[in-house]
Design a protein around this motif. Sequence first.
Motif, PDB file in Angstrom:
ATOM      1  N   ALA A 166       0.829  -1.208   0.000  1.00 59.47           N
ATOM      2  CA  ALA A 166       0.000   0.000   0.000  1.00 59.47           C
ATOM      3  C   ALA A 166       0.864   1.260   0.000  1.00 59.47           C
ATOM      4  CB  ALA A 166      -0.936  -0.002   1.214  1.00 59.47           C
ATOM      5  N   LEU A 167       1.943   1.257   0.769  1.00 56.75           N
ATOM      6  CA  LEU A 167       2.838   2.419   0.816  1.00 56.75           C
ATOM      7  C   LEU A 167       3.503   2.649  -0.535  1.00 56.75           C
ATOM      8  CD1 LEU A 167       4.486   1.863   4.314  1.00 56.75           C
ATOM      9  CD2 LEU A 167       2.933   3.727   3.675  1.00 56.75           C
ATOM     10  N   LEU A 168       3.951   1.576  -1.172  1.00 54.37           N
ATOM     11  CA  LEU A 168       4.588   1.711  -2.483  1.00 54.37           C
ATOM     12  C   LEU A 168       3.574   2.136  -3.541  1.00 54.37           C
ATOM     13  CD1 LEU A 168       7.063  -1.294  -2.534  1.00 54.37           C
ATOM     14  CD2 LEU A 168       7.608   1.131  -2.311  1.00 54.37           C
ATOM     15  N   ASP A 169       2.363   1.575  -3.491  1.00 51.86           N
ATOM     16  CA  ASP A 169       1.311   1.958  -4.441  1.00 51.86           C
ATOM     17  C   ASP A 169       0.960   3.438  -4.284  1.00 51.86           C
ATOM     18  OD1 ASP A 169       1.255  -0.596  -5.426  1.00 51.86           O
ATOM     19  OD2 ASP A 169      -0.605  -1.179  -4.405  1.00 51.86           O
TER      20      ASP A 169
ATOM     21  N   ASP B  61       6.881   0.844  -8.248  1.00 49.47           N
ATOM     22  CA  ASP B  61       6.878  -0.609  -8.343  1.00 49.47           C
ATOM     23  C   ASP B  61       8.292  -1.121  -8.572  1.00 49.47           C
ATOM     24  OD1 ASP B  61       7.362   0.136 -10.924  1.00 49.47           O
ATOM     25  OD2 ASP B  61       5.677  -0.947 -11.802  1.00 49.47           O
ATOM     26  N   ASP B  62       9.265  -0.236  -8.358  1.00 53.18           N
ATOM     27  CA  ASP B  62      10.668  -0.575  -8.608  1.00 53.18           C
ATOM     28  C   ASP B  62      11.463  -0.709  -7.314  1.00 53.18           C
ATOM     29  OD1 ASP B  62      10.402   2.116  -7.971  1.00 53.18           O
ATOM     30  OD2 ASP B  62      12.155   2.707  -9.146  1.00 53.18           O
ATOM     31  N   MET B  63      10.764  -0.783  -6.172  1.00 50.36           N
ATOM     32  CA  MET B  63      11.466  -0.817  -4.893  1.00 50.36           C
ATOM     33  C   MET B  63      11.156  -2.109  -4.152  1.00 50.36           C
ATOM     34  SD  MET B  63      11.087   3.130  -3.684  1.00 50.36           S
ATOM     35  CE  MET B  63      12.604   3.236  -2.793  1.00 50.36           C
ATOM     36  N   ARG B  64      12.074  -2.470  -3.277  1.00 44.58           N
ATOM     37  CA  ARG B  64      11.901  -3.647  -2.410  1.00 44.58           C
ATOM     38  C   ARG B  64      12.058  -3.195  -0.966  1.00 44.58           C
ATOM     39  NH1 ARG B  64      16.434  -4.166  -5.436  1.00 44.58           N
ATOM     40  NH2 ARG B  64      15.371  -5.689  -6.737  1.00 44.58           N
ATOM     41  N   LEU B  65      11.571  -4.011  -0.055  1.00 42.18           N
ATOM     42  CA  LEU B  65      11.746  -3.752   1.365  1.00 42.18           C
ATOM     43  C   LEU B  65      13.060  -4.390   1.782  1.00 42.18           C
ATOM     44  CD1 LEU B  65      10.318  -2.555   3.875  1.00 42.18           C
ATOM     45  CD2 LEU B  65       9.383  -4.839   4.294  1.00 42.18           C
TER      46      LEU B  65
ATOM     47  N   PHE C 284      12.610   1.047   2.308  1.00 41.07           N
ATOM     48  CA  PHE C 284      12.413   0.728   0.898  1.00 41.07           C
ATOM     49  C   PHE C 284      13.679   1.097   0.149  1.00 41.07           C
ATOM     50  CE2 PHE C 284       7.891   1.423   2.130  1.00 41.07           C
ATOM     51  CZ  PHE C 284       7.448   0.135   1.858  1.00 41.07           C
ATOM     52  N   ASP C 285      14.070   0.246  -0.780  1.00 42.04           N
ATOM     53  CA  ASP C 285      15.339   0.439  -1.473  1.00 42.04           C
ATOM     54  C   ASP C 285      15.165   0.076  -2.947  1.00 42.04           C
ATOM     55  OD1 ASP C 285      18.002   0.843  -1.997  1.00 42.04           O
ATOM     56  OD2 ASP C 285      18.734  -0.768  -0.715  1.00 42.04           O
ATOM     57  N   GLU C 286      15.667   0.922  -3.798  1.00 42.43           N
ATOM     58  CA  GLU C 286      15.617   0.622  -5.238  1.00 42.43           C
ATOM     59  C   GLU C 286      16.907  -0.037  -5.719  1.00 42.43           C
ATOM     60  OE1 GLU C 286      16.758   5.209  -6.477  1.00 42.43           O
ATOM     61  OE2 GLU C 286      14.734   4.464  -6.805  1.00 42.43           O
ATOM     62  N   ARG C 287      17.916  -0.075  -4.853  1.00 39.52           N
ATOM     63  CA  ARG C 287      19.211  -0.654  -5.228  1.00 39.52           C
ATOM     64  C   ARG C 287      19.186  -2.175  -5.154  1.00 39.52           C
ATOM     65  NH1 ARG C 287      22.874   1.143  -0.739  1.00 39.52           N
ATOM     66  NH2 ARG C 287      20.982   0.584   0.353  1.00 39.52           N
ATOM     67  N   SER C 288      20.033  -2.791  -5.957  1.00 44.11           N
ATOM     68  CA  SER C 288      20.329  -4.213  -5.856  1.00 44.11           C
ATOM     69  C   SER C 288      21.797  -4.312  -5.492  1.00 44.11           C
ATOM     70  CB  SER C 288      20.079  -4.921  -7.186  1.00 44.11           C
ATOM     71  OG  SER C 288      18.712  -5.000  -7.463  1.00 44.11           O
TER      72      SER C 288
ATOM     73  N   GLY D   7       3.924 -12.061  -1.840  1.00 48.59           N
ATOM     74  CA  GLY D   7       2.738 -11.458  -2.452  1.00 48.59           C
ATOM     75  C   GLY D   7       3.039 -10.204  -3.252  1.00 48.59           C
ATOM     76  N   GLY D   8       4.154 -10.194  -3.964  1.00 47.07           N
ATOM     77  CA  GLY D   8       4.493  -9.045  -4.793  1.00 47.07           C
ATOM     78  C   GLY D   8       5.422  -8.046  -4.131  1.00 47.07           C
TER      79      GLY D   8
END
Length: 123
Positions: A31-34, A39-43, A61-65, A75-76
Amino acid sequence: MSQETAAEATKTEEQTHGVTLTDAAAAKAKALLDQEGRDDMRLRIAVQPGGCAGLRYQLFFDERSLDGDLLRDFGGIEVAVDRMSAPYVQGATIDFVDTIEKQGFTIDNPNAGGSCACGDSFH
């Protein structure tokens, strides 16, 4: 099972970590990302030196790999743990609570030998 399939299975196992994200936490993170239209970030959960008990959690939340990231999908929502932090959070559960007393993400870590009163650090 062919050698290639076995190697792929081993590689997949090596890429995961032992952190669990509850359904409530996954729903809140999504919900926070939406809300932000991302849609390009991970926890990411990480452990850093600091805090009054010696080690401090970082949950963001981090967009880096990062090289060597361990990943699991809930669940996504992808949860990332760097290789250095993984042993400290193995078996930990990230939850989201929303009560009159408290609202936010919580981390229940069976590896923590003790924690401080504020709950932000452990040893």
